[in-house]
Enzyme design. Structure first.
Site, PDB file in Angstrom:
ATOM      1  N   ARG A   1      -2.214  -2.736 -18.351  1.00  0.00           N
ATOM      2  CA  ARG A   1      -3.456  -1.956 -18.251  1.00  0.00           C
ATOM      3  C   ARG A   1      -3.258  -0.907 -17.171  1.00  0.00           C
ATOM      4  O   ARG A   1      -3.019  -1.227 -16.011  1.00  0.00           O
ATOM      5  CB  ARG A   1      -4.630  -2.844 -17.851  1.00  0.00           C
TER       6      ARG A   1
ATOM      7  N   THR B   1      -4.049   5.961 -21.729  1.00  0.00           N
ATOM      8  CA  THR B   1      -3.898   4.622 -21.191  1.00  0.00           C
ATOM      9  C   THR B   1      -2.472   4.180 -21.515  1.00  0.00           C
ATOM     10  O   THR B   1      -1.794   4.777 -22.351  1.00  0.00           O
ATOM     11  CB  THR B   1      -4.866   3.622 -21.854  1.00  0.00           C
TER      12      THR B   1
ATOM     13  N   TYR C   1       0.833  -1.211   0.000  1.00  0.00           N
ATOM     14  CA  TYR C   1       0.000   0.000   0.000  1.00  0.00           C
ATOM     15  C   TYR C   1       0.863   1.254   0.000  1.00  0.00           C
ATOM     16  O   TYR C   1       1.823   1.336   0.758  1.00  0.00           O
ATOM     17  CB  TYR C   1      -0.934   0.022   1.219  1.00  0.00           C
TER      18      TYR C   1
ATOM     19  N   GLU D   1      -0.521   4.864  -0.500  1.00  0.00           N
ATOM     20  CA  GLU D   1      -1.291   6.103  -0.706  1.00  0.00           C
ATOM     21  C   GLU D   1      -0.384   7.321  -0.577  1.00  0.00           C
ATOM     22  O   GLU D   1       0.426   7.406   0.352  1.00  0.00           O
ATOM     23  CB  GLU D   1      -2.444   6.186   0.297  1.00  0.00           C
TER      24      GLU D   1
ATOM     25  N   ASP E   1      -6.636  13.440 -25.139  1.00  0.00           N
ATOM     26  CA  ASP E   1      -6.763  12.046 -24.724  1.00  0.00           C
ATOM     27  C   ASP E   1      -6.144  11.178 -25.823  1.00  0.00           C
ATOM     28  O   ASP E   1      -6.777  10.891 -26.838  1.00  0.00           O
ATOM     29  CB  ASP E   1      -8.241  11.696 -24.516  1.00  0.00           C
TER      30      ASP E   1
ATOM     31  N   LYS F   1      -2.454   0.393 -24.852  1.00  0.00           N
ATOM     32  CA  LYS F   1      -2.858   0.286 -26.256  1.00  0.00           C
ATOM     33  C   LYS F   1      -1.590   0.324 -27.130  1.00  0.00           C
ATOM     34  O   LYS F   1      -0.755  -0.560 -26.976  1.00  0.00           O
ATOM     35  CB  LYS F   1      -3.881   1.367 -26.570  1.00  0.00           C
TER      36      LYS F   1
HETATM   37  C1  LIG Z   1      -9.426   3.354 -24.221  1.00  0.00           C
HETATM   38  C2  LIG Z   1      -9.763   4.778 -24.062  1.00  0.00           C
HETATM   39  C3  LIG Z   1     -10.133   5.314 -22.821  1.00  0.00           C
HETATM   40  C4  LIG Z   1     -10.471   4.489 -21.617  1.00  0.00           C
HETATM   41  O1  LIG Z   1      -9.583   3.626 -21.173  1.00  0.00           O
HETATM   42  P1  LIG Z   1     -10.020   2.457 -20.166  1.00  0.00           P
HETATM   43  O2  LIG Z   1      -8.694   2.024 -19.685  1.00  0.00           O
HETATM   44  O3  LIG Z   1     -10.744   1.461 -21.001  1.00  0.00           O
HETATM   45  O4  LIG Z   1     -10.871   3.051 -19.107  1.00  0.00           O
HETATM   46  C5  LIG Z   1     -10.316   6.672 -22.734  1.00  0.00           C
HETATM   47  N1  LIG Z   1     -10.184   7.465 -23.800  1.00  0.00           N
HETATM   48  C6  LIG Z   1      -9.866   6.981 -25.020  1.00  0.00           C
HETATM   49  C7  LIG Z   1      -9.738   7.918 -26.155  1.00  0.00           C
HETATM   50  C8  LIG Z   1      -9.652   5.623 -25.176  1.00  0.00           C
HETATM   51  O5  LIG Z   1      -9.357   5.159 -26.393  1.00  0.00           O
END
Ligand SMILES: *Cc1c(COP(=O)(O)O)cnc(C)c1O
Length: 421
Positions: free
Chosen positions: A236, A227, A55, A57, A201, A230
């Site tokens: 993740r 994220t 932990y 925090e 994003d 990807k």
């Molecule tokens: C995949 C994605 C997210 C969310 O990610 P999670 O890990 O699935 O919550 C947010 N914004 C965009 C543009 C994404 O492609």
């Protein structure tokens, strides 16, 4: 090749069998979901370490629990590597995933009921950019931009007009089904004119940005949300980057204590490993190859009569409208799955069909590139998709089975990272 999990096999054979089956599935199939990838064995190992027991925090040097001798340096490694790779002033590596990372941006810069702006989900945006069914659309007033019907691309005059009329606190750019380069400079200018915080994003394209295959949102965006799992090819998880230190402070407060408790230290460690990998020359080659493969695949699909949204791709992703092929997206996606080709059905802009039964499928090249496939393989991939979609229309299960065998043969020649190292 299934990996060895001796303890898991002994303690929980049922679960171990499922993991083994998933390993075989990921090894044998052509995975075309653009948000997926194969992480390296090193990233996989880092996620399976005892760091999960701890932990922490707070932030490095400012924790609410003792015993952080090793955890603090782990998180600092991840932070420093993120800042160096993306060229930002500040990095927060604690968000549990992309959606909570975006929520932290709302908490940092807006109050419930405030107006926020993002791309509409059916136009290629993400749920968390203010779409109605999401908490972000329920707790904030989401106004949404789209793409032009004729070009499939964003109309910046429309975005500017909407931003100046609605004066959102936050503007999100980026999305989940955007096959074209995001013009961060244009969004930055509009956000400054409208007095909004710009959140880029880049969840889908972070690996392309890190590898130099897509322009960077620095210095145009105030906040960069991504994220890590990807195109970036990490575990993740997610990160929030800030171009200015004071913005970074607000982000940190929003993530903890605003939204989350203890960070997932095993994930932080794996993020650090992935960021190290992403700084290598080989990662630049991978990013360039992802785009080259997508362009080659788009061309081969267009030659076979597929209707590509915006006419093609600049990045890792292709969105196809299957209306001319007379097959709904879901039926095509399910048939392709039986043929060993894993895609997802997706709405296309101005889709007359419903999101759960839309007109399109979305595909991408990150996973196959991570396995070493090149542009020379894309005509064969397009051919399988074409034959699979035709078989979906006629219900020809024998044809799907034949494709599956061909796919498995090629996949066997290109072992997947993490499964074969
Ligand atoms: C995949 C994605 C997210 C969310 O990610 P999670 O890990 O699935 O919550 C947010 N914004 C965009 C543009 C994404 O492609």
């Amino acid at each position: 090749m299934p990996l060895d999990h001796p303890a898991l096999n002994a303690a929980d054979p049922d679960l171990a069998a499922l993991v083994g089956a998933e390993e075989r599935l990921q090894a044998d199939t052509l995975r075309l979901i653009p948000s997926e990838n194969y992480v390296s064995a090193a990233v996989l190992e880092a996620t399976g370490t005892v760091l999960t027991n701890k932990y922490s925090e707070g932030y490095p040097g400012r924790r609410y629990y003792e015993g952080q001798q090793n955890i603090d340096p782990v998180e600092l490694l991840a932070i420093d590597r993120a800042k160096a790779l993306f060229g930002t002033e500040h990095a927060n590596v604690q968000p549990y995933s992309g959606s909570p990372a975006n929520l932290a941006a709302y908490l940092a810069f807006a109050e419930p009921g405030d107006t926020v702006m993002g791309m509409a989900l059916p136009m290629g945006g993400h749920l968390t950019h203010g779409w109605g069914v999401s908490a972000t659309g329920k707790w904030f007033r989401g106004v949404q931009y789209g793409v032009r019907r004729d070009t499939g691309r964003i109309d910046f005059d429309e975005v500017r007009e909407l931003a100046l009329k609605e004066r959102p606190k936050l503007i999100f750019c980026g999305g989940t089904a955007v096959p074209r380069t995001i013009d961060f400079a244009a969004f930055g200018e509009i956000a400054r004119e409208a007095g909004a915080v710009l959140v880029a994003d880049v969840a889908h394209i972070a690996g392309l940005i890190a590898g130099g295959a897509h322009p960077s949102p620095v210095p145009h965006a105030d906040v960069i949300s991504t994220t890590t799992h990807k195109t970036l090819r990490g575990p993740r998880g997610a990160m929030l980057l800030a171009t200015k230190a004071d913005t970074g402070k607000l982000i940190d407060k929003a993530v903890f204590p605003g939204l989350q408790g203890g960070p997932h230290n095993h994930t932080t460690a794996a993020i650090a490993v992935a960021l190290r990998e992403a700084a290598q020359p080989s990662f630049r080659a991978y990013a360039a190859q992802v785009v080259a493969n997508a362009k080659a695949l788009a061309e081969a699909l267009a030659e076979r009569g597929f209707d590509l949204v915006s006419g093609g791709t600049d990045n890792h992703l292709i969105l196809m409208d299957l209306t001319p092929k007379d097959v709904p997206g879901k039926i095509a996606a399910k048939a392709l799955d039986r043929a060993g080709i894993v895609v997802n059905y997706n709405t296309v802009p101005y889709d007359p069909r419903k999101p759960f039964d839309p007109s399109g499928v979305r595909i991408g090249t990150p996973s196959l590139t991570s396995r070493g496939l090149g542009t020379e393989h894309m005509p064969a991939v397009a051919d399988w998709i074409d034959r699979g979609v035709t078989a979906a229309a006629s219900g020809d299960e024998t044809a799907l089975k034949a494709i599956r065998a061909e796919v498995a043969e090629l996949m066997a020649a290109y072992p997947a990272p993490g499964l074969a190292e």
